[in-house]
Design an enzyme around this catalytic site. Structure first.
Site, PDB file in Angstrom:
ATOM      1  N   ASN A 187      32.158   9.113 -29.757  1.00 20.72           N
ATOM      2  CA  ASN A 187      32.293   8.280 -28.561  1.00 20.72           C
ATOM      3  C   ASN A 187      32.599   9.077 -27.306  1.00 20.72           C
ATOM      4  OD1 ASN A 187      32.859   5.621 -27.135  1.00 20.72           O
ATOM      5  ND2 ASN A 187      34.869   6.597 -26.972  1.00 20.72           N
ATOM      6  N   ASP A 274      33.142   9.634 -21.664  1.00 18.84           N
ATOM      7  CA  ASP A 274      32.388   8.739 -22.548  1.00 18.84           C
ATOM      8  C   ASP A 274      30.937   9.198 -22.673  1.00 18.84           C
ATOM      9  OD1 ASP A 274      32.797   6.110 -24.025  1.00 18.84           O
ATOM     10  OD2 ASP A 274      30.927   5.717 -22.952  1.00 18.84           O
ATOM     11  N   ASP A 305      35.926   7.852 -35.681  1.00 20.37           N
ATOM     12  CA  ASP A 305      36.823   7.260 -34.696  1.00 20.37           C
ATOM     13  C   ASP A 305      36.072   6.333 -33.739  1.00 20.37           C
ATOM     14  OD1 ASP A 305      39.481   7.234 -33.396  1.00 20.37           O
ATOM     15  OD2 ASP A 305      38.438   8.227 -31.738  1.00 20.37           O
ATOM     16  N   HIS A 309      33.399   1.306 -29.847  1.00 22.20           N
ATOM     17  CA  HIS A 309      33.193   1.697 -28.456  1.00 22.20           C
ATOM     18  C   HIS A 309      31.871   2.445 -28.251  1.00 22.20           C
ATOM     19  CE1 HIS A 309      37.160   0.246 -27.622  1.00 22.20           C
ATOM     20  NE2 HIS A 309      37.683   1.045 -28.534  1.00 22.20           N
ATOM     21  N   GLU A 339      36.333   3.413 -37.853  1.00 18.99           N
ATOM     22  CA  GLU A 339      37.463   2.687 -37.283  1.00 18.99           C
ATOM     23  C   GLU A 339      36.944   1.656 -36.301  1.00 18.99           C
ATOM     24  OE1 GLU A 339      41.230   3.356 -34.257  1.00 18.99           O
ATOM     25  OE2 GLU A 339      39.227   4.174 -33.920  1.00 18.99           O
TER      26      GLU A 339
END
Length: 606
Positions: A187, A274, A305, A309, A339
């Site tokens: 991410n 990002d 992770d 997102h 996650e």
């Protein structure tokens, strides 16, 4: 499946474990009426099972694992020479302060390697480490001790060791038949990119409406030309590896996420850069990065992770590509779980079905266990959770592959959740609830994860930094003033006590879990639940046997009768009392306890 290695038998008396008296009352633990808490006892004998008793790690199904989730920096310091990180790469040097919760404390791969026997003896079969790739050592008011501020996806963080030391660690773990999992991030990278309109020309200001944040610019704003101007501070232009990650065009550059709507995917995660995972070049670039990681280090899988997102189309390409590559590297059972911070099974499941991930961390399970054992709601909360398991069913995965946990490094430990909700709860009751939560984690469908330190009675003062205590002797005052459960030690001591009640209980649970394949891979069905604390019962059924698993979440003894399809249910974990007649099985459970009984499927009830 158990290997041929000799199995050690532990003889246990049939008598119930001793009574522990706690200051409890009815359904409230804050009053003075006393209730006896009696622990469930094992059956006549149980079998000590560890990783070396199991099938070779290359052959094992993910559902055969018992995970240990560890933050290497907080575990054990095996090499003090690497405490300050890199001697040559300034962005990865420093950030070492053993007295501060937000800085490196000195734990490393050598320390973790030194403690492999400790983990093996607890029944751990897989070690999942927080991210270990090279980080930007210092950002804002903290350091990258946790590993989530990556600048180099090809090199191990020098605070933790070297690439060769990582390979040695994996080799030594594999000698014990223990798998090693990396925590990876697609991410974002470290916070290197600044925005002139937010940070000013010098990169050190806050010019937006919200101090400490760069206000998010929507996709519509960007399309209309309302954008930030990204730049990198002098000296940081080329610190990311691979080199393409240094080009700002491969990032969204839309300001900070508000954790809602489109910003949850396109915004910076608390300032972290990002990555533009919509870009086909980036998609292939990230696939190549982690293919190379698999090729060089041969880990057994990845925890991923911040999955929610990232746009889901990225995972649709990423996951199959890495699984296929792992097979070419001789890792046929490579396993990845993501996650997704949500307790909603319908939302969670889209990442294993539409998103092509094999599994995710089951935040729904964590929430349900917290609701029943911390908030003391009815056991129908668990029933509703498992009713939603059908959402996860597709061609290559189902709910049995979900990864169960009760607390973690972000939300805090399960013991902390208890303490914060019930500050006057007795130690005996807290330990009983923790042990019962662990039993639920092991014997409900899914794969269990032990968060490091839980086995030593760690509690903590909260979430995030407050839940990341040192196992080695700590110098953090806010850690050392904690009242640990089940011990007179504090975190100022080394906490690797193999006689700790929770360590021994987890070893016991792991042995039962490993010795009975039907408690790992089987069809689960809810048999009974109620809208108050009390009995929750499930069956775990295979082609050859059925397990009856019963939990009591109440502070009173509970009794329940079940109509069962088979006869001759024999004890694996004893109830306070059990009778069986004409297909009716009555289970009588002590407060905050559980029991397991098993029947042969050829022995049909009359």
């Amino acid at each position: 499946m158990l290997g041929n290695t000799k199995v050690i038998k532990h003889s246990i008396t049939l008598a119930m474990a001793g009574i522990v008296t706690a200051a409890l009352a009815g359904c409230s633990s804050e009053k003075s009426e006393t209730v006896d808490i009696i622990e469930s006892s094992p059956a006549v004998e149980w079998h000590k099972v560890s990783a070396q008793n199991l099938a070779p790690y290359q052959q094992r199904d993910a559902r055969d694992e018992v995970f240990y989730f560890v933050m290497p920096d907080r575990f054990d310091n095996g090499d003090v020479n690497n405490d300050n990180g890199s001697a040559t790469k300034l962005e990865s040097r420093g950030g070492f302060d053993q007295t501060d919760t937000g800085y490196y404390h000195g734990g490393d791969l050598k320390g973790l390697q030194n403690k492999l026997p400790y983990l093996h003896d607890m029944g751990i079969t897989s070690i999942w480490m927080t991210p270990i790739m090279r980080n930007q050592a210092v950002q804002h008011d903290g350091s990258g001790y946790h590993g989530y501020w990556v600048v180099d996806f090809t090199e191990i963080d020098p605070h933790l060791g070297t690439n060769e030391e990582l390979k040695t660690f994996i080799e030594e773990a594999h000698k014990l038949n223990i798998k090693v999992f990396f925590d990876i991030i697609a991410n974002h990278s470290a916070d290197v990119i600044k925005y002139k309109e937010c940070h000013g020309e010098d990169g050190k200001q806050w010019l937006g409406e919200t101090v400490g944040l760069c206000d998010y610019k929507t996709l519509a704003q960007v399309a209309a030309g309302d954008t930030y101007t990204p730049f990198v501070m002098p000296g940081s232009e080329d610190i990311k590896v691979p080199a393409w990650l240094n080009e700002s065009k491969y990032y969204h550059n839309q300001g900070d996420s508000t954790w809602e709507g489109e910003s949850a995917v396109y915004g910076d995660f608390a300032g972290l850069d990002d990555i533009d995972t919509d870009n086909p070049y980036v998609v292939q670039g990230m696939i190549d990065i982690f293919k190379d990681v698999i090729t060089e280090f041969k880990p057994d899988g990845f925890r991923i992770d911040t999955v929610k997102h990232v746009n889901i189309e990225f995972w649709q390409e990423f996951s199959p590509a890495l699984l296929a590559h792992a097979k070419t590297q001789g890792i046929p059972n490579f396993f990845m779980f993501g996650e997704v911070y949500s307790a909603d099974p319908e939302y969670l499941s889209q990442f294993t079905t539409t998103g092509n991930l094999q599994s995710i961390l089951d935040f729904g399970f964590q929430s349900a266990v917290q609701a029943t054992l911390v908030d003391q709601q009815g056991t129908d909360v668990l029933a509703r959770l498992f009713e939603a398991d059908s959402f996860y069913k597709d061609d290559d995965s189902d709910a049995s592959m979900l990864v169960n946990f009760t607390g973690n490094h972000d939300m805090g430990r399960f013991a902390y959740l208890l303490k914060s909700k019930h500050p006057d709860m007795s130690e005996s009751e807290a330990l009983a609830r923790i042990k019962l939560s662990n039993a639920m984690m092991f014997f409900s469908r899914g794969i269990p994860v032990v968060y490091y330190g839980d086995e030593q009675g760690f509690v903590g003062d909260g979430h995030d930094r407050d839940s990341r205590q040192d196992m080695m002797p700590s110098k953090v005052l806010s850690y050392n003033d904690d009242d640990l459960l089940g011990t007179s030690a504090t975190t100022a001591d080394a906490n690797f006590d193999q006689e700790h009640i929770l360590y021994k209980d987890l070893a016991y649970l792991a042995s039962i879990y490993q010795y009975h394949p039907g408690l790992r891979i089987s069809e689960q069905e809810t048999l009974y639940s109620q809208d108050t604390p009390g009995i929750f019962a499930i069956t775990r059924t295979t082609e050859t046997e059925q397990y009856l698993v019963v939990f009591n979440t109440a502070l009173e003894k509970q009794k329940q009768t079940f109509k069962m399809p088979f006869a001759g249910y024999e004890p694996i974990v004893l109830a306070k009392d059990k009778t069986e007649e004409d297909g009716q099985v009555m289970i009588h459970l002590a407060p905050l306890s559980f029991a397991i009984y098993k029947a042969d499927s050829t022995n049909v009830s009359q």
